[in-house]
Motif scaffolding. Structure first.
Motif, short mmCIF file in Angstrom:
data_model
loop_
_atom_site.label_atom_id
_atom_site.label_comp_id
_atom_site.label_asym_id
_atom_site.label_seq_id
_atom_site.Cartn_x
_atom_site.Cartn_y
_atom_site.Cartn_z
N ASP A 77 0.83 -1.21 0.00
CA ASP A 77 0.00 0.00 0.00
C ASP A 77 0.86 1.26 0.00
O ASP A 77 0.52 2.25 -0.65
N THR A 78 1.97 1.22 0.72
CA THR A 78 2.88 2.36 0.72
C THR A 78 3.51 2.55 -0.66
O THR A 78 3.62 3.69 -1.16
N LEU A 79 3.91 1.46 -1.29
CA LEU A 79 4.49 1.55 -2.63
C LEU A 79 3.46 2.08 -3.64
O LEU A 79 3.81 2.82 -4.57
N GLY A 80 2.19 1.72 -3.45
CA GLY A 80 1.15 2.24 -4.35
C GLY A 80 1.02 3.75 -4.23
O GLY A 80 0.85 4.46 -5.24
N VAL A 81 1.13 4.27 -3.00
CA VAL A 81 1.08 5.72 -2.82
C VAL A 81 2.31 6.38 -3.44
O VAL A 81 2.22 7.44 -4.06
N TYR A 82 3.49 5.74 -3.27
CA TYR A 82 4.70 6.27 -3.91
C TYR A 82 4.50 6.42 -5.41
O TYR A 82 4.89 7.43 -6.01
N SER A 83 3.93 5.40 -6.02
CA SER A 83 3.73 5.42 -7.47
C SER A 83 2.79 6.54 -7.87
O SER A 83 3.04 7.27 -8.85
N ASN A 84 1.70 6.70 -7.15
CA ASN A 84 0.76 7.79 -7.45
C ASN A 84 1.42 9.16 -7.26
O ASN A 84 1.19 10.08 -8.03
N LEU A 85 2.24 9.28 -6.23
CA LEU A 85 2.91 10.55 -5.96
C LEU A 85 3.93 10.86 -7.05
O LEU A 85 4.08 12.02 -7.47
N ALA A 86 4.65 9.83 -7.55
CA ALA A 86 5.60 10.05 -8.63
C ALA A 86 4.89 10.57 -9.87
O ALA A 86 5.36 11.51 -10.53
N ALA A 87 3.76 9.98 -10.22
CA ALA A 87 3.01 10.43 -11.39
C ALA A 87 2.52 11.86 -11.21
O ALA A 87 2.56 12.66 -12.15
N THR A 88 2.09 12.19 -10.00
CA THR A 88 1.60 13.54 -9.75
C THR A 88 2.74 14.56 -9.82
O THR A 88 2.59 15.65 -10.37
N TYR A 89 3.90 14.21 -9.26
CA TYR A 89 5.06 15.10 -9.34
C TYR A 89 5.46 15.35 -10.79
O TYR A 89 5.82 16.47 -11.17
N ASP A 90 5.40 14.31 -11.60
CA ASP A 90 5.74 14.48 -13.02
C ASP A 90 4.77 15.43 -13.70
O ASP A 90 5.16 16.28 -14.49
N ALA A 91 3.49 15.31 -13.37
CA ALA A 91 2.49 16.20 -13.96
C ALA A 91 2.70 17.64 -13.52
O ALA A 91 2.35 18.58 -14.24
N MET A 92 3.27 17.83 -12.32
CA MET A 92 3.52 19.18 -11.81
C MET A 92 4.87 19.73 -12.27
O MET A 92 5.23 20.87 -11.94
#
Length: 609
Positions: free
Chosen positions: A515-530
């Motif tokens: 679950d923590t790794l899933g949040v990491y992945s979502n956060l990486a995608a969001t950082y890239d979009a920003m």
């Protein structure tokens, strides 16, 4: 729930001259304004009558008076050492008579103030009496539904007494009583983690005062195990069940020493031990404890309790994939409940829901749906005395089955019906928040992202208010709300939610948890979009490293992460004009996979229960 320990009752006091309203001699009645005849004549002229001359008239020398208000007790009189016991007795008598709780509260508060001002023998403070009066104040607050106001009162009562002081452990038992009452109060407002801490502190004091083998210690252990089991099941932190297992073993030892063989107390403890073993995955041990508990209940003629244990045995067989034996256990319980409680009792519906789940897991979906419909017919016309909580809980179980068979709309309707049955009280807010979070997941799965965000927002607000902001469940809700924000193009809000979720899950589950790794992945995608490409690359590199260590380099998930990282590294070497395209590339596949795996993720967190 352990009751308050009876403390030393103050000695009877002499009658006091206290300024209270003269309109009534009964202290248990409401204080009313004295009816004083006004000397001012009525504006409306009345026809003289022969009797009017006989009525007393006001003296012309008296000034005009307005009706008097009840005189309150002078604060200076609180220094009288006899006043505290007298007021505390008034408070108790008012409660016992069923009179106004506000009036009893006023008496109890004034009694506590008097005890605080006065001193006893050798000028020592009346700490024991003060603690007792504060316990009464807190109990009245709870009866009025003012649980938040009761908490600081009980905290003060606990700090008032000296555990190592007093004869016959009076102070220690007063502290124990305060901790247990405070634990009950926290439990009522849904703060189970704080409740556990209070029960644990009270247990330690009780053991020191009474000894480890006292039967009253066993009762406290049982209360702590129950509340711990509820909290741990909700938060899926099975590693803490070890402490609960130690407590349960202690209660079994106490009952073996003080109770007869196969006693009801031992049976209750074995059922708790079975729950602990089941949560830890030790199904064989859980089955052994349930069988022994069933034998004890049979010996004591507890037919309905035997049926309830049969349901637990069926659940264990289901976990062990021994489906035929599970069906047999469920059918035994069903037969007993129908004969003793009737065909339309919620207990019957609960067995139907379990059979529906069993047949779904064995691929017999037609039978599964039939049992779901049978349970819903019972919940639609429940027998008198059925609580809304029972019906809501049953609907949540059936909703999970409809969700599993890919009927999210039907599952959503059941959750909405369940939520309407629950009152928005402090004790129910966590349950309502859980329903809203599950509704948000299903709304997200069917593409209703705006409604999903609204549902998540309401759930998050309730969980924050109830002190659940540090639990793993709260972290997952934040992650799901972040995904809804992404679909609504609220990228900045999504990043904040993912960051908060990451901090919570790192603390509660560890950085390598799925679950923590899933949040990491979502956060990486969001950082890239920003446009924070370096941060996104750093996160993806960490995810890839952990997955390679845990799953091996040939695992499909590892290959997927490797491709995502390679693509981002390639893009970072040139100008990037379309940030939304990057978001779609990085988050698109994750979002689709999140829809498919949403049920699995929530189930792994014990959400359905």
């Amino acid at each position: 729930m352990p009751g308050l320990v009876s403390l030393k009752t103050p000695p009877e006091s002499q009658p006091l001259q206290i300024l209270i309203p003269e309109t009534t001699n009964q202290t248990n009645n409401e204080i009313q304004t004295p009816k004083i005849r006004s000397p001012i004549p009525n504006k409306k002229q009345q026809t003289p009558s022969p009797s009017s001359s006989s009525k007393p008239r006001p003296s012309p020398n008296k000034k005009t008076r307005t009706p008097e208000k009840p005189k309150i007790i002078d604060e200076s009189s609180l220094d009288n050492p006899d006043l505290g016991p007298f007021l505390l007795k008034l408070a108790r008598d008012t409660i016992a008579s069923g009179d106004s709780p506000n009036k009893a509260l006023d008496y109890a508060i004034r009694a506590s103030k008097s005890f605080e001002r006065c001193t006893g023998v050798n000028n020592e403070p009346l700490s024991l009496e003060l603690a007792m009066s504060l316990h009464v104040v807190a109990a009245i607050y709870c009866s009025l539904g003012k649980f938040e106001e009761a908490v600081p009162v009980l905290d003060r009562a606990i700090k008032t007494v000296d555990v190592g002081k007093g004869e016959n452990q009076d102070h220690a038992l007063a502290a124990f009583s305060g901790y247990m009452q405070l634990g009950d109060t926290h439990s009522m407002i849904g703060q189970l983690d704080r409740s556990i801490l209070c029960y644990d502190a009270g247990l330690k004091i009780q053991i020191e005062a009474l000894g480890e083998t006292d039967p009253r210690v066993a009762e406290t252990c049982r209360q702590l195990i129950k509340i711990t089991g509820t909290w741990l099941e909700a938060h899926v932190q099975a590693m803490q069940f070890d402490d609960a297992e130690v407590l349960c073993n202690k209660t079994l030892e106490i009952h073996r020493e003080h109770s007869a063989p196969a006693s009801l107390e031992e049976a209750a403890d074995r059922r708790l031990m079975a729950l602990i073993c089941e949560a830890k995955g030790d199904y064989e041990s859980a089955l052994e404890h349930l069988v022994l508990a069933s034998m004890a209940m049979i010996a004591n003629g507890q037919e309905n309790e035997v049926a309830a244990i049969d349901i637990g045995i069926g659940d264990i067989y289901l976990s062990l994939s021994r489906f035929d034996e599970a069906v047999f256990s469920y059918q035994k319980a069903l037969t007993v409940f129908k004969s003793t409680k009737g065909d339309n009792h919620p207990s019957v519906a609960s067995v139907f829901a379990r059979l529906a789940d069993l047949y779904y897991k064995t691929g017999r979906h037609r039978e599964s749906k039939s049992y779901c419909e049978s349970a819903l017919r019972i919940y639609a016309k429940p027998v008198p005395g059925t609580t809304g909580e029972e019906i809501a809980s049953g609907m949540m179980e059936i909703s999970a089955i409809y969700e599993a068979v890919d009927e999210p709309e039907e599952a959503l309707k059941l959750l909405q019906r369940a939520m309407k049955l629950l009152e928005d009280t402090p004790g129910q807010r966590n349950t309502i928040a859980g329903i809203e979070a599950q509704m948000g997941v299903m709304l997200y799965m069917v593409g209703r992202h705006r409604e999903a965000w609204n549902s998540f927002e309401s759930a998050v607000a309730k969980l924050r208010a109830s002190g659940e902001r540090k639990s793993a469940f709260f972290g997952v809700v934040l992650n799901q709300m972040g995904l809804a924000c992404v679909q609504l193009y609220k990228i900045d809000e999504a990043a904040e939610l993912f960051e908060e979720a990451r901090g919570i899950l790192e603390q509660e589950c560890g950085p390598c948890h799925p679950d923590t790794l899933g949040v990491y992945s979502n956060l990486a995608a969001t950082y890239d979009a920003m446009g924070r490409v370096e941060d996104a690359i750093e996160i993806l590199e960490y995810i890839l490293k952990v997955r390679e260590e845990k799953l091996g380099t040939a695992n499909p998930d590892v290959e997927d992460e490797r491709k995502r990282l390679a693509e981002l590294l390639k893009e970072s070497g040139k100008s990037r004009n379309k940030k939304t395209k990057s978001l779609q590339n990085l988050l698109g596949s994750k979002s689709q996979r999140g829809k498919k795996e949403a049920k699995k993720k929530w189930t792994s967190l014990g959400f359905k229960s």
